[in-house]
Structures are given as structure tokens and as C-alpha cells.
Design a protein around this motif. Sequence first.
Motif, mmCIF file in Angstrom:
data_model
loop_
_atom_site.group_PDB
_atom_site.id
_atom_site.type_symbol
_atom_site.label_atom_id
_atom_site.label_comp_id
_atom_site.label_asym_id
_atom_site.label_seq_id
_atom_site.Cartn_x
_atom_site.Cartn_y
_atom_site.Cartn_z
ATOM 1 N N THR A 45 7.744 6.287 7.918
ATOM 2 C CA THR A 45 7.427 6.773 9.315
ATOM 3 C C THR A 45 8.383 7.467 10.097
ATOM 4 O O THR A 45 8.248 8.282 10.992
ATOM 5 C CB THR A 45 6.667 5.449 10.014
ATOM 6 N N THR B 57 4.873 -1.012 -7.457
ATOM 7 C CA THR B 57 5.173 -2.229 -6.926
ATOM 8 C C THR B 57 5.702 -2.487 -5.596
ATOM 9 O O THR B 57 5.393 -3.676 -4.995
ATOM 10 C CB THR B 57 6.449 -2.709 -7.996
ATOM 11 N N ILE B 58 5.982 -1.289 -5.065
ATOM 12 C CA ILE B 58 6.495 -1.299 -3.739
ATOM 13 C C ILE B 58 5.299 -1.573 -2.578
ATOM 14 O O ILE B 58 4.192 -0.939 -2.817
ATOM 15 C CB ILE B 58 7.157 -0.189 -3.317
ATOM 16 N N PRO B 59 5.154 -2.789 -1.841
ATOM 17 C CA PRO B 59 4.010 -2.970 -1.057
ATOM 18 C C PRO B 59 3.799 -1.766 0.199
ATOM 19 O O PRO B 59 4.800 -0.873 0.387
ATOM 20 C CB PRO B 59 4.513 -4.147 -0.013
ATOM 21 N N SER B 60 2.400 -1.618 0.058
ATOM 22 C CA SER B 60 2.056 -0.497 1.121
ATOM 23 C C SER B 60 2.861 -0.561 2.628
ATOM 24 O O SER B 60 3.068 0.495 2.813
ATOM 25 C CB SER B 60 0.573 -0.616 1.045
ATOM 26 N N LEU B 61 2.958 -1.482 3.065
ATOM 27 C CA LEU B 61 3.445 -1.683 4.323
ATOM 28 C C LEU B 61 4.755 -0.940 4.200
ATOM 29 O O LEU B 61 5.323 -0.339 5.261
ATOM 30 C CB LEU B 61 3.407 -2.824 4.895
ATOM 31 N N ALA B 62 5.418 -1.553 3.127
ATOM 32 C CA ALA B 62 6.980 -0.973 2.819
ATOM 33 C C ALA B 62 6.829 0.576 3.024
ATOM 34 O O ALA B 62 7.850 1.384 3.612
ATOM 35 C CB ALA B 62 7.732 -1.431 1.998
ATOM 36 N N LEU C 102 10.538 -5.916 -6.119
ATOM 37 C CA LEU C 102 11.103 -5.190 -7.289
ATOM 38 C C LEU C 102 11.856 -6.427 -7.986
ATOM 39 O O LEU C 102 11.885 -6.578 -9.128
ATOM 40 C CB LEU C 102 11.822 -4.045 -6.954
ATOM 41 N N ALA D 155 -9.891 0.739 0.110
ATOM 42 C CA ALA D 155 -9.537 -0.504 0.625
ATOM 43 C C ALA D 155 -8.006 -0.361 1.487
ATOM 44 O O ALA D 155 -7.779 -1.082 2.375
ATOM 45 C CB ALA D 155 -9.447 -1.629 -0.336
ATOM 46 N N ALA E 226 3.862 -8.453 -2.534
ATOM 47 C CA ALA E 226 3.673 -7.399 -1.937
ATOM 48 C C ALA E 226 2.494 -7.459 -0.504
ATOM 49 O O ALA E 226 2.873 -7.015 0.422
ATOM 50 C CB ALA E 226 3.151 -6.372 -2.829
ATOM 51 N N PHE F 101 7.568 -1.567 14.583
ATOM 52 C CA PHE F 101 6.405 -0.914 14.895
ATOM 53 C C PHE F 101 6.043 -1.097 16.349
ATOM 54 O O PHE F 101 5.334 -0.556 17.064
ATOM 55 C CB PHE F 101 5.168 -1.066 14.038
ATOM 56 N N VAL G 47 -1.242 0.507 10.685
ATOM 57 C CA VAL G 47 -0.034 0.462 11.521
ATOM 58 C C VAL G 47 0.596 1.744 12.221
ATOM 59 O O VAL G 47 1.355 1.492 13.046
ATOM 60 C CB VAL G 47 1.061 -0.263 10.476
ATOM 61 N N THR H 9 -7.086 1.302 5.123
ATOM 62 C CA THR H 9 -7.012 0.220 6.239
ATOM 63 C C THR H 9 -5.826 -0.081 6.743
ATOM 64 O O THR H 9 -5.199 -0.196 8.009
ATOM 65 C CB THR H 9 -7.672 -1.308 6.111
ATOM 66 N N VAL H 10 -4.764 -0.391 5.829
ATOM 67 C CA VAL H 10 -3.351 -0.530 6.124
ATOM 68 C C VAL H 10 -2.584 0.681 6.975
ATOM 69 O O VAL H 10 -1.824 0.442 7.669
ATOM 70 C CB VAL H 10 -2.450 -0.535 4.944
ATOM 71 N N ILE I 90 12.266 -0.657 11.335
ATOM 72 C CA ILE I 90 11.225 -0.407 10.548
ATOM 73 C C ILE I 90 11.768 0.236 8.902
ATOM 74 O O ILE I 90 11.224 -0.689 7.902
ATOM 75 C CB ILE I 90 10.334 0.913 10.848
ATOM 76 N N LEU I 91 12.890 0.667 8.967
ATOM 77 C CA LEU I 91 13.073 1.199 7.670
ATOM 78 C C LEU I 91 13.913 -0.001 7.033
ATOM 79 O O LEU I 91 13.831 -0.250 5.555
ATOM 80 C CB LEU I 91 14.276 2.279 7.904
ATOM 81 N N ILE J 38 -6.351 -6.487 4.756
ATOM 82 C CA ILE J 38 -6.268 -6.832 6.193
ATOM 83 C C ILE J 38 -7.496 -7.410 6.771
ATOM 84 O O ILE J 38 -7.425 -8.204 7.688
ATOM 85 C CB ILE J 38 -5.920 -5.475 6.884
ATOM 86 N N VAL K 179 3.628 -10.416 -8.090
ATOM 87 C CA VAL K 179 4.103 -9.253 -7.478
ATOM 88 C C VAL K 179 3.064 -8.756 -6.364
ATOM 89 O O VAL K 179 3.340 -8.591 -5.326
ATOM 90 C CB VAL K 179 4.279 -8.327 -8.717
ATOM 91 N N PRO L 154 -10.606 -4.927 1.860
ATOM 92 C CA PRO L 154 -9.365 -4.793 2.366
ATOM 93 C C PRO L 154 -8.533 -6.160 2.529
ATOM 94 O O PRO L 154 -9.207 -6.744 3.120
ATOM 95 C CB PRO L 154 -9.702 -4.003 3.486
ATOM 96 N N PHE M 50 4.795 2.837 4.234
ATOM 97 C CA PHE M 50 4.435 3.353 5.426
ATOM 98 C C PHE M 50 5.903 3.074 6.258
ATOM 99 O O PHE M 50 5.983 4.306 7.157
ATOM 100 C CB PHE M 50 3.201 2.872 6.094
ATOM 101 N N ALA M 51 6.317 2.075 6.052
ATOM 102 C CA ALA M 51 7.586 1.888 7.212
ATOM 103 C C ALA M 51 8.727 2.871 6.537
ATOM 104 O O ALA M 51 9.456 3.376 7.659
ATOM 105 C CB ALA M 51 8.186 0.432 6.758
ATOM 106 N N LEU M 52 8.496 3.244 5.298
ATOM 107 C CA LEU M 52 9.840 3.968 4.888
ATOM 108 C C LEU M 52 9.625 5.493 5.261
ATOM 109 O O LEU M 52 10.552 6.156 5.357
ATOM 110 C CB LEU M 52 10.066 3.814 3.187
ATOM 111 N N GLY N 255 11.354 -2.422 5.432
ATOM 112 C CA GLY N 255 10.861 -1.639 4.533
ATOM 113 C C GLY N 255 11.436 -1.615 3.087
ATOM 114 O O GLY N 255 11.134 -2.183 2.063
ATOM 115 N N VAL O 54 7.137 1.460 -11.010
ATOM 116 C CA VAL O 54 8.133 0.878 -9.772
ATOM 117 C C VAL O 54 7.553 1.280 -8.528
ATOM 118 O O VAL O 54 7.573 0.271 -7.697
ATOM 119 C CB VAL O 54 9.643 1.484 -10.162
ATOM 120 N N ILE P 126 9.266 -5.297 9.940
ATOM 121 C CA ILE P 126 8.496 -4.111 9.943
ATOM 122 C C ILE P 126 7.646 -4.075 11.377
ATOM 123 O O ILE P 126 7.532 -3.238 12.217
ATOM 124 C CB ILE P 126 7.426 -3.685 8.829
#
Lengths: 225, 234
Positions: free
Chosen positions: A85, A74-79, B210, A162, B166, B187, A169, A165-166, B198-199, B81, B162, B79, A81-83, B202, A71, B183
Motif C-alpha cells: 500500500t 506463508t506471508i499473510p494476505s493482509l501483510a 515465517l 475468496a 496468517a 489503515f 482493506v 474479499t481481503v 502499516i509497513l 473475512i 501457519v 472467505p 497488502f500492507a507492504l 506488515g 515463502v 496494520i
Amino acid sequence: MLVAIRFDDKNPWFSWSYIESNAQTLLDALVEHLYLTAVSIVIAAAIAIPLGVLAARSKAAATSILSISGVMYTIPSLAVFALLTPYLGLSSDTVVFGLVMYALLILVRATLTGLRQVPSEVIDAAGGMGYGKGQLLARVELPLALPSIMTGLRIATVSTVALVTVGAVVGHGGLGQLILSGFRNNLYKPQIVTATIMCVLLALLCEVVLSLVTRALTPWARRRS
Amino acid sequence: MGEEAVVNPIGAAFTWLNDPLNWTNPGGVVDLVVEHMYLSGLAVLLGCLIAWPVGVWLGHTGRGGTVTVTVSNLTRAIPTIALLSIFPLTALGFSTWSVVIPLAVFAVPPLLATAYTGVREADPDARDAAVGMGLSRFQVLTRVELPLAVPHLAGGFRTAAVQVVATATLAALFNGGGLGQIIARGFGKTIAAGAGEILAGGLLVAALALLVEGVLGLAEKYVTPRALRVAAAR
């Protein structure tokens, strides 16, 4: 700190003069990139290998560890970091926390796979020779699981290089910082392309180095194949 | 800047999420989700159009085990990005395709690998029987190998989709649109002022990923032929 000086108004894809005049900036970003990768992988390995051993010992632990980490993956990397920060701030902690989370899944799976592949005859034989549980783990099971763990480590490291790099933000993205600031600085191509090339080369270098380490650590695997 | 403790990020996030205007306004959550799914859908479609024929062909001929491994190793080192920032600088400019193509690149490895494995690992007995019944090579592919590969193809599709959903979040950092914009907007402010956004962003992005994973997991079960479902359960 990471503001590049523009020399060429033509904005070429690649420029030696950009590299020469920003060598220190590029080096700093590379060092930060390496540092974030190394710290994250070391922490992830320190957590993942014991978890993998635990998962190999108990089926219930394996199911819950694998589904929770699935689980999380599955959560995106940006999310992620957002959660983090609002709590950890614009710090490298935020980045490391996120990177550890992603590397964890790969490493736990690799450890579990490696331990499950240990032939039961070998374990029986070690038991017959009077090995205790701890000795069995340290001297038989983990060495035999090493090729699988090292494969996981290689995949996790390359992915982490890789993914660092994210972190741009939150202001700690190593070479990603240069990509993002190059983009924001009037789409400054030489900076974006140079940082990208360095990042890919760093990932490939990690791949090669870890392959060599794996060969050195597991001479028996080489002889067999 | 922004390092000061935020009073209550969760409270701020729920306040933001509770404001109906944040959902229904132009550029609100609803619009962004639609845009996010549109970009992701195109990217997965493009990935399938490229990866499936190649993977099926490689699997059918039995060549290219190394190709699939090399492709996945190489894309892992790139990467996201970097591609999202480079493609808008090419002739594509800032367009739908400058977002969709980079995303499709990351959809290819799982699609390619599963198409290859699925066809490659089709039961050799079934293949022999089909040949014995006089089916041509093409008929063997369409009537035996592909149906047997469906669970693999569906699994690869879920993984790829997925991953794309993401990854599409990052497009927002490069003027590419999608749900990540919430987000990115947060920022853009100080952490104290933007924490709620932001939160909330996210949480929305995580929930979307999910949800897609869950829905495609169900779809995967649904498209798997019953005989194979029983075999998988054993």
C-alpha cells in the motif's frame, strides 16, 4: 459508492428488500470481484506456466522457484497488502499484485507436476518422429500436462475468489467491500450475509465452469477413466 | 485521500519499530503477539480435537476419501473475512470464541487430509504383520498405524498452524484482536500518516508467520521417528 441504505431496523439475517433496493450496489461489487479475479488469474497464469516449464527443465530453477514461492505463500494476505500500500496506494493494483502472488505458487506447482508426469516413452517417441524442442513442448508436453494445469487453475481461481474479499482493506475488495462496510455500518446483517452467499456461489460457479472447460479440453482423459 | 506519495515508508516503518514504547506499552507489539499466539493456539487445538479423531477414523476404516476432498474444496470457497464478521453476530457475541471458531474452520482441512492419508497409507505389510501377531484392531491403530502416520500428522499440523497464524491477522479488522491491529490502526489514518505503521505491521506479521513455519518445520523433523526420517531421505 458502496454505502447501503438501511430499511429494516430489526436487522434480520436475510432480507429481500435489502437485495431489491441495493441490486445495483450488489451488481457493481460482483462485477469488481469478477474483474479482480479474472485479471489476477490471467496474469498469474501468464507468469506461472513459463516458470513451470523452466522449473521442469532445470532442477536448480525448480528448487529456487518452489522455495521462493513457498515463502511468499506463508506471508499473510493482509501483510502483503500492507507492504504494498505505501507504494501502490489504495488502488486495485495493490490487490491484483497480492492475488497474483498467491495464485502463482499454485499454478507453478501444477504446471511442474503436470510436466513431470509426461511419460518419457512419449517424449522419446516424439523425438524419434523428429519433433524439435519447441514442438515437443507445444504439441506433446503441454497438452499432456493440461489436466494438472487445469486442476491448479481451478484451485487458484476458487482461492482467489475468496481472497479478493481481503482487498476491502484498500477499498477494492469486490463483495468483501460489502462485508466490511456492513460490519462497520452497525453490524448490518443482511448486507454481510448476502455478500457472503454471493461470494461462495461465485466460487462454486467458477469451480463448475472450470471443470466443464477441463472436460471439453481434455476429452482423452475422460475416455480413459 | 491518501493517494499522495509517501516520503519514505521504510524509514517511517523503522522509526516506528525502533520506538521501544511501541513494543512494551499496553497494547504494544509484545501484548499483541501474545494475544495473536493465544488465539491461534486455541484455534489449532480446536481444529486438532475435531479433525484428528475424524481423519484417523476415516483412514482406519478406509472410508471418506471424498469427505476430506469435499471439506477442503468447500472451505476454500468461504472467505475468511465472511466468517470473522458473521460469528460475532451470533449468540457468541464479541468473544474469544467468535474469533477462534472461524480460524479453526480453516485449520480443519489440512489436519483432516493428513490424518486420513497418514493412517490410510500406513505400510500394509506392517499392518498385516501386526494382525498376524495377534494385535486387536485398536492395538493395530495405536501401535502401528498412528506411529507410522506421525510424519503426515506433523506436516498437517505445521500447514494448519501457519495458515491459522496468517489468517488470524484478519481478526483485527473485526475487533478480534491480534497483531493485525497495528496494520488496521495504520489503515485507519491517511496513507501518508499511517504508512510507517502499516509497513511495520506488515513486516511483523510476515516475520511471525515465517518464524512459526520455521520452528514447526524443525519440530516436524524432531518428532518423526528416526527410521522414517531415513526412509524419507531416500
